[in-house]
Structures are given as C-alpha cells and as structure tokens.
Design an enzyme around this catalytic site. Structure first.
Site, PDB file in Angstrom:
ATOM      1  N   CYS B   2       0.857  -1.167   0.000  1.00  0.00           N
ATOM      2  CA  CYS B   2       0.000   0.000   0.000  1.00  0.00           C
ATOM      3  C   CYS B   2       0.903   1.230   0.000  1.00  0.00           C
ATOM      4  O   CYS B   2       2.106   1.116  -0.184  1.00  0.00           O
ATOM      5  CB  CYS B   2      -0.861   0.021   1.264  1.00  0.00           C
ATOM      6  N   ARG B  50      -4.776   2.036  -0.208  1.00  0.00           N
ATOM      7  CA  ARG B  50      -4.799   0.597   0.007  1.00  0.00           C
ATOM      8  C   ARG B  50      -4.809  -0.231  -1.268  1.00  0.00           C
ATOM      9  O   ARG B  50      -5.561   0.048  -2.196  1.00  0.00           O
ATOM     10  CB  ARG B  50      -6.045   0.224   0.817  1.00  0.00           C
ATOM     11  N   LEU B  51      -3.947  -1.245  -1.268  1.00  0.00           N
ATOM     12  CA  LEU B  51      -4.010  -2.321  -2.252  1.00  0.00           C
ATOM     13  C   LEU B  51      -4.549  -3.532  -1.492  1.00  0.00           C
ATOM     14  O   LEU B  51      -3.868  -4.087  -0.630  1.00  0.00           O
ATOM     15  CB  LEU B  51      -2.611  -2.621  -2.813  1.00  0.00           C
ATOM     16  N   ASN B  75       2.121  -0.382   5.477  1.00  0.00           N
ATOM     17  CA  ASN B  75       2.345  -0.799   4.097  1.00  0.00           C
ATOM     18  C   ASN B  75       3.153  -2.090   4.157  1.00  0.00           C
ATOM     19  O   ASN B  75       4.269  -2.083   4.672  1.00  0.00           O
ATOM     20  CB  ASN B  75       3.118   0.310   3.372  1.00  0.00           C
ATOM     21  N   GLY B  76       2.588  -3.169   3.638  1.00  0.00           N
ATOM     22  CA  GLY B  76       3.347  -4.409   3.616  1.00  0.00           C
ATOM     23  C   GLY B  76       2.512  -5.605   4.002  1.00  0.00           C
ATOM     24  O   GLY B  76       1.282  -5.587   3.862  1.00  0.00           O
ATOM     25  N   ILE B 291       9.986 -12.755 -18.440  1.00  0.00           N
ATOM     26  CA  ILE B 291      10.290 -11.797 -19.504  1.00  0.00           C
ATOM     27  C   ILE B 291      11.368 -12.377 -20.410  1.00  0.00           C
ATOM     28  O   ILE B 291      12.268 -13.072 -19.943  1.00  0.00           O
ATOM     29  CB  ILE B 291      10.723 -10.431 -18.906  1.00  0.00           C
ATOM     30  N   GLY B 366      12.643 -14.578  -6.445  1.00  0.00           N
ATOM     31  CA  GLY B 366      13.837 -15.186  -5.833  1.00  0.00           C
ATOM     32  C   GLY B 366      14.851 -14.170  -5.341  1.00  0.00           C
ATOM     33  O   GLY B 366      15.967 -14.537  -4.966  1.00  0.00           O
TER      34      GLY B 366
END
Lengths: 81, 639
Positions: B2, B50-51, B75-76, B291, B366
């Site tokens: 967030c 907020r996410l 956030n986290g 990718i 990773g």
C-alpha cells in the site's frame, strides 16, 4: 595528421572525453591511470588495424606495446620495419 | 502493499491540514488504488492508500485498538499474522477486523516497540500512540518496503515514496550532490541519505520514535555473522535439509493471501527453487510469469521453458522488444526516484504490468538468494583476489579471474598484466572490510569524470572508506566472504535491487513482491553457515543446490549463472532514439541542471553515434547521465 596526433586525439576524445591536451602525456600508462578497460584495449587494437593497417597478433597484445602513446608509437615503428 | 503518509507536528500543537495529507497520499495512488483512509487528531495526521490483499472487506486503514488510543497505518505484509493473532486472542485482545494490520496494533499494546521483533514480514509501519503522545516509524529488517521522512519547521512528514513528501517541503526540492556522488561510487546513497536534499529514509531494521520534541533512532535487527570459524557444527546433509525446510516454510507463509499469488520465473536457480517449492509443497495453483529479450545474449527463455515443462506451470511471458526500454524509461525514473546505472529496472516494470494485466496482484520472487546464500560473481571475485593477495607476485593466481569473466577476451600471454590492473586495487591490504567491493566502486567512480566544474567544486568527493559508517565494529572478526555479503546486502540489495529494480517497478503497476529468501529466519540460519558451504571453491550457492537437487532439473542446477541484464546504450540509439534524449542531453539542459560537463557528454554521444561505445564504463556513464537529467527534469524542474 601524424600518427601521434591521431592516437592522442583518439584517446582524449574517446576515453578522457576532453580536448585538453594537458591531461595526457605520451608516457602516461593507460592502465595505471585507469584510462582503458578491457574493451578499450580491443578498441585501440581495432584503431591500429583500421587507421594504420597494423594487425596486432595475440602475443603482441601486451602493455609493453599498447599501454601508452609512446609504447604504441614504438610498437608501430617496430611493426613497420 | 500500500502507500502510507503522515505528519506529526511534534514541536508544536498546530493542527494538521487534511488538504496536505490528501495531496501527499494522492501521489501514492499507484501503490494503493483500492481505497483511501485518514486519521487526523490535532497535531497528528495519518493517511493510507490501500491495495487490498488480505481481508478485502474490513481492511480499511487506519486501524485502531479497542479504546482508539493507538492508530496504525501500514504498508506491507505480516506473514505470521495468523499465529500472532491466535496468541493475542489467547491473551484477551479483541479483533474487529481480519487484517494483519490489527495484529500490529495489539502486539504494540502488549510489547511496546519490542513488538517489531515478533513480526515476520515486509513492512513500513507508522503507529500513533496517543497515550504517550508518540509517533513510531518502523521499517522491515532488510529494506523491502520503502519509508522516507523529512523535518520541516516543527513537523515531521513521512511517506512511502519521496514524491509524496515533496508537497510538504517549504522550498523547491533539490538533488543532494553528496548523495549523487555516493551513488556514483557505491551504486546507492548510503542510508539514511537519499538523493533528495533534506529527505532521509528510515533505514532497514530501524525504528524512529518521535516524542517530546525529539527523534530517537534505534536498530532492532541487522545482518550478523559469527566470528570466523564459529559456524554451525552440523553435517552438510543436515544443514541442507534444514535449509530446505526453512525455505518451504518461508514460502508457505508468503502464499497467505485473499487474492491469487503468482511467481516470477527467470530460468535461474532461485526462481526455479521457489516455483518447485510451490508446486511440491503447497496447494497453491502454480501461475508463473517471465520476460524474454530479443537479444539472445541476455535471454533466458530456453531455461524458462525447461522449467515450465518440468513443473507443468500455467505460464505467461512478455517480450521486451526493441523500443520498450526507451518508451518506459522516463516513467521508470519517476517511480524509482533514482539514478539508474543500468536499464535493467525498466523491463521489470514490463513484467509487473504483465502480472497485473493477468489479474494478479502478488508475486513471489527469488530476490535475496544471491546475497543470503552466496551467489554473486563479486563473492567469487573476492575469493580469487584474497587467494591472489596471499601471493601477490603470482602470475597464475590473477589469471583465475579470467575464468570468472570470460568476456575479458585477452590472450593468456597478456591477460595477467591487464587483470592485475583491472582487479588489483587494494591487493596490498586484503584485510580492509570492503576489500571485495573496491574494483566495482573504482570502475563506477569513473563516471565522475563527466562532472561539471561547478559540481566538482561543490562537493567533497566520496572516499571508499565512507562506507565504514554502515559497518559494524566487529566486522573485522568476520570471514572476508561474510564481509562481502554484508556490504552487498546493505548497499546494492536494499538500495537498488529491492527498491529501484524491486518495489518501485512492482508498485508502478500495483503489484506486490514477496521474497521467501529474505525471511529473517532463512537469513539468520544462512549467516551461521561456513562460507565454504555457500560457495564451494567457485561453485555458488552450493548448499542451496544440494538442498533442492531432487526438486529442480539438473540442467538448472548445473547451468552457468547468468546475471540479469538488459541492453543499455543500444536501447536509446538508432531507431530507439527519442526527442527526450536529445532534449535532456542537450548543451542547454546539461548546463542548466549543472551536474555534468556538456563538452564531455557531447564527446560521449559522438562516440556512441560512431558505434564505438561498447564498453561497460561507457554504458554505465550514459545511463547515469540520462537518468540524472531525467530525475532532475521530473522532480526539480517540473514538480
């Protein structure tokens, strides 16, 4: 332009990014001054080939021949003889 | 993830302007597009974007304790929140949401600032404790989640990104010359300094307590290594098993989410390990993303396909085409708020965009494995240089470096002379703690030859020894391999890989990254390993390979480790040239911004046009010049 001037201009413009002649003396070691990295050495070899028609053999790719303007000029003289 | 922001008038009782908080948090909408929330009470203001990932219905922040005396924006993720909640409920704490955020509130009530030691997660937290009239700012152990602050007049402003703090500054923002100089040495400004004058970061593992007109800083965690030879006294097989079990658990708790979780798949060992663990040890459907590059020298898709087939994963990929990097570059600079010495962060934003477009908000990656378990070439280089330093006149020892860098295309007859010059820096003093990093810093510092006269005269040039401000007093007792790991983790990993190339490129597309290798239990276990188990001779991440050899294809275990790279200069020339490059690198703009000598830059550009700028130094210099100009243009000129 003399070989010396061509070499000096090349090194000044492409590695030191300046036209100030005072920052490079002909005896300055490229390696000790951090002027060239490994690709830089290959570019110098390429320049000798393209500009002066001098082919540098593997065993000649040593600092004694290529590590300063003076060394290169001596090496060119030796090759031309 | 967030976004958080806030203000504490800690030296006065001036009320907080909601308008200011709104201006700050609106800059973080990309980090949290799902919801906004505010708490304002006299001289304290907290804001949150907020996410939604956990508790989609009742997770609105700020969140408070029962009597509303303690408020949190966060956030986290707290990955062990389920266990912590059970424990807190047993102690009698009442929960009104199902969030991990509320666990923070009650854990703080119970332990005070010691609460943070109980968290397993990635976080930037602001706690307002009205009982003590105190603001607490905390950041996770290794620097996954960003948190910045500044002091302006009688107030402290904080936010997840610098762009949210700038509206609160009293004067026009400016870049910090000293921080630029540090970045052009160490690749990052040394924490807590940032590239922006007057703005600091809360360092990884740091707590700030703001109370009684004072800011008190303390560290609650650091990378600690034992004195040399005091490592785990267990046999290799047991240690490999223990490492595997830790990684399985670190991954398991990072799959906790109320939205689907995917994973990056690069084709390297680390993402292969993670995806194999998800496949073999969890019920989570394996959804992977990768990718590819058109340049075959950078592309790893053959290895990716090996793994896709082996794990039978539901996979999507995106190709980073010629033109992608130049098109996305300015946006990436805006989000990273940094100077880039490589273009490599930009394709990571393309990848996170693929994740988001595929309907995912969370990915496991990773990142951290190389730092924790000993994977990087710089660790190998250090081993060889240490070996060489024991016999400095040896002609054979430095030649081993050619094995490490095969692209140093020099014949054996001459290689040693050159290798000794390229890698010989500091060889007479192998005991200095930062011996391992001297060749990298030396090469990076060459960029400074482009400084303008005014830049040169305005700053005291960074000394390599400046790094000592980050190093613990007992580092000299550690093995040289561990010293190198420490420096890598405290500089490049936290300041660049997890930030410029990590959080910022993920959050640009509202995607959260999770990093099982950076679970502090994994780090603390790995730090006690004998360095020879991390790298056996020059075989990197030896114990990880041993631990996972039954779960990862042999061809991946045995493959040559390819560093992640993307094309630098070639992304910006020829058909990829764009007007903004000419504008930013024009004589006018270079002189106006004042960092670089326009004549020198012009010579580099001529060299590039002639196709002669192929070396590492030229590529790095071009990226530094362009990104610095872009950063200034977007944050100083136009903000």
């Amino acid at each position: 332009m003399s070989a010396e001037n061509i070499l000096r201009s090349y090194v000044l413009e492409n590695y030191l990014f300046t036209d100030d002649q005072s920052v490079l003396s002909n005896s300055d070691s490229f390696l000790e001054k951090g002027i060239l990295d490994s690709t830089g050495i290959l570019e110098i070899i390429n320049l000798l080939d393209e500009e002066f028609g001098i082919v540098v053999e593997d065993e000649e790719m040593i600092p004694e021949n290529l590590d300063s303007i003076d060394n290169i000029l001596s090496f060119m003289e030796k090759k031309n003889n | 993830m967030c976004g958080i922001a806030g203000c504490f008038q800690y030296k006065s009782s001036v009320g907080i302007s909601k308008n200011m908080l709104e201006r700050m948090i609106s800059r973080l909408k990309h980090r949290g597009p799902d919801d906004y929330g505010f708490y304002i009470n006299n001289n304290i203001g907290l804001a949150h974007s907020r996410l939604s990932i956990i508790d989609l219905n009742t997770g609105h922040q700020p969140i408070h304790n029962t009597d509303k005396s303690i408020w949190v924006v966060f956030n986290g993720e707290i990955f062990n929140y389920i266990e912590l909640r059970e424990w807190l409920e047993d102690k009698g704490y009442y929960f009104y949401t199902n969030t991990d955020t509320e666990v923070i509130v009650h854990l703080y009530e119970h332990y005070g600032i010691e609460f943070v030691k109980h968290l397993n997660g990635q976080f930037a937290i602001a706690i307002w404790d009205s009982n003590l009239n105190k603001l607490v700012l905390v950041r996770d152990r290794v620097g996954i989640v960003p948190l910045f602050y500044t002091e302006a007049d009688d107030a402290l402003f904080f936010a997840s990104e610098i762009k949210a703090i700038i509206p609160a500054l009293k004067s026009k923002p400016s870049l910090n010359y000293k921080a630029i100089d540090q970045l052009l040495t160490f690749w990052v400004p040394l924490s807590p300094m940032t590239l922006f004058e007057g703005i600091k970061e809360v360092s990884p593992g740091q707590i700030l307590e703001i109370q009684n007109s004072k800011i008190v800083s303390s560290s609650y965690w650091d990378w600690v290594y034992p004195d040399d030879n005091n490592y785990w006294c267990k046999n290799e097989n047991d240690l490999a098993e223990e490492l595997r079990e830790l990684l399985i658990d670190a991954t398991r708790i990072r799959l906790r989410s109320d939205v689907p979780v995917g994973a990056y798949l690069s084709g390297g060992l680390d993402s292969s390990v993670l995806t194999s663990i998800i496949k073999n040890f969890s019920d989570t459907p394996l959804r992977t993303f990768s990718i590819e590059f058109e340049d075959k020298g950078l592309d790893e898709s053959d290895y990716q396909r090996t793994l896709i087939k082996y794990l039978n994963t539901d996979h999507s990929h995106v190709i980073c085409q010629s033109g992608t990097i130049v098109e996305q570059f300015q946006k990436a600079i805006w989000h990273s708020e940094s100077i880039m010495l490589r273009s490599a962060p930009v394709p990571m934003s393309v990848l996170s965009n693929l994740v988001r477009e595929s309907g995912y908000k969370v990915v496991l990656t990773g990142e951290g494995s190389d730092e924790v378990l000993g994977g990087y070439d710089i660790f190998k280089e250090n081993k060889i240089r240490q070996f060489w330093a024991k016999n400095r006149s040896s002609n054979f020892r430095p030649y081993l470096l050619k094995k490490l860098y095969p692209y140093l295309d020099l014949p054996k007859s001459s290689a040693n002379s050159y290798l000794k010059n390229f890698f010989g820096i500091g060889i007479d003093d192998p005991d200095i703690p930062y011996f391992s990093h001297l060749p990298r810093w030396d090469v990076t510092s060459k960029i400074k030859s482009f400084y303008s006269d005014s830049m040169k005269s305005a700053l005291k040039v960074t000394d390599f020894a400046d790094i000592e401000c980050l190093l613990p007093a007992n580092i000299k007792n550690w093995n040289s391999f561990n010293r190198s790991q420490y420096i890598e983790s405290k500089t490049l990993m936290s300041g660049y890989l997890l930030s410029t190339q990590g959080d910022r490129m993920l959050m640009m597309n509202s995607v959260e990254g999770r990093f099982p290798f950076l679970d502090h239990r994994v780090i603390e276990f790995a730090n006690k390993l004998d360095p020879r188990l991390k790298m056996k001779v020059l075989n990197e991440k030896f114990l990880l390979k041993k631990a996972m050899r039954n779960y990862v294809p042999k061809s991946i275990i045995e493959r040559y480790k390819q560093p992640y790279r993307s094309p630098d200069i070639s992304s910006f020339v020829g058909d990829n040239s764009r007007d903004y490059i000419h504008y930013l690198l024009s004589e006018d703009k270079l002189n106006e911004f004042g960092y670089f000598d326009s004549f020198k830059v012009n010579l580099l550009r001529k060299k590039i046009s002639a196709g002669k700028a192929i070396g590492y130094k030229d590529n790095m210099a071009f990226m530094a010049l362009l990104s610095t100009q872009s950063l200034h243009e977007q944050f100083i000129n136009e903000f």
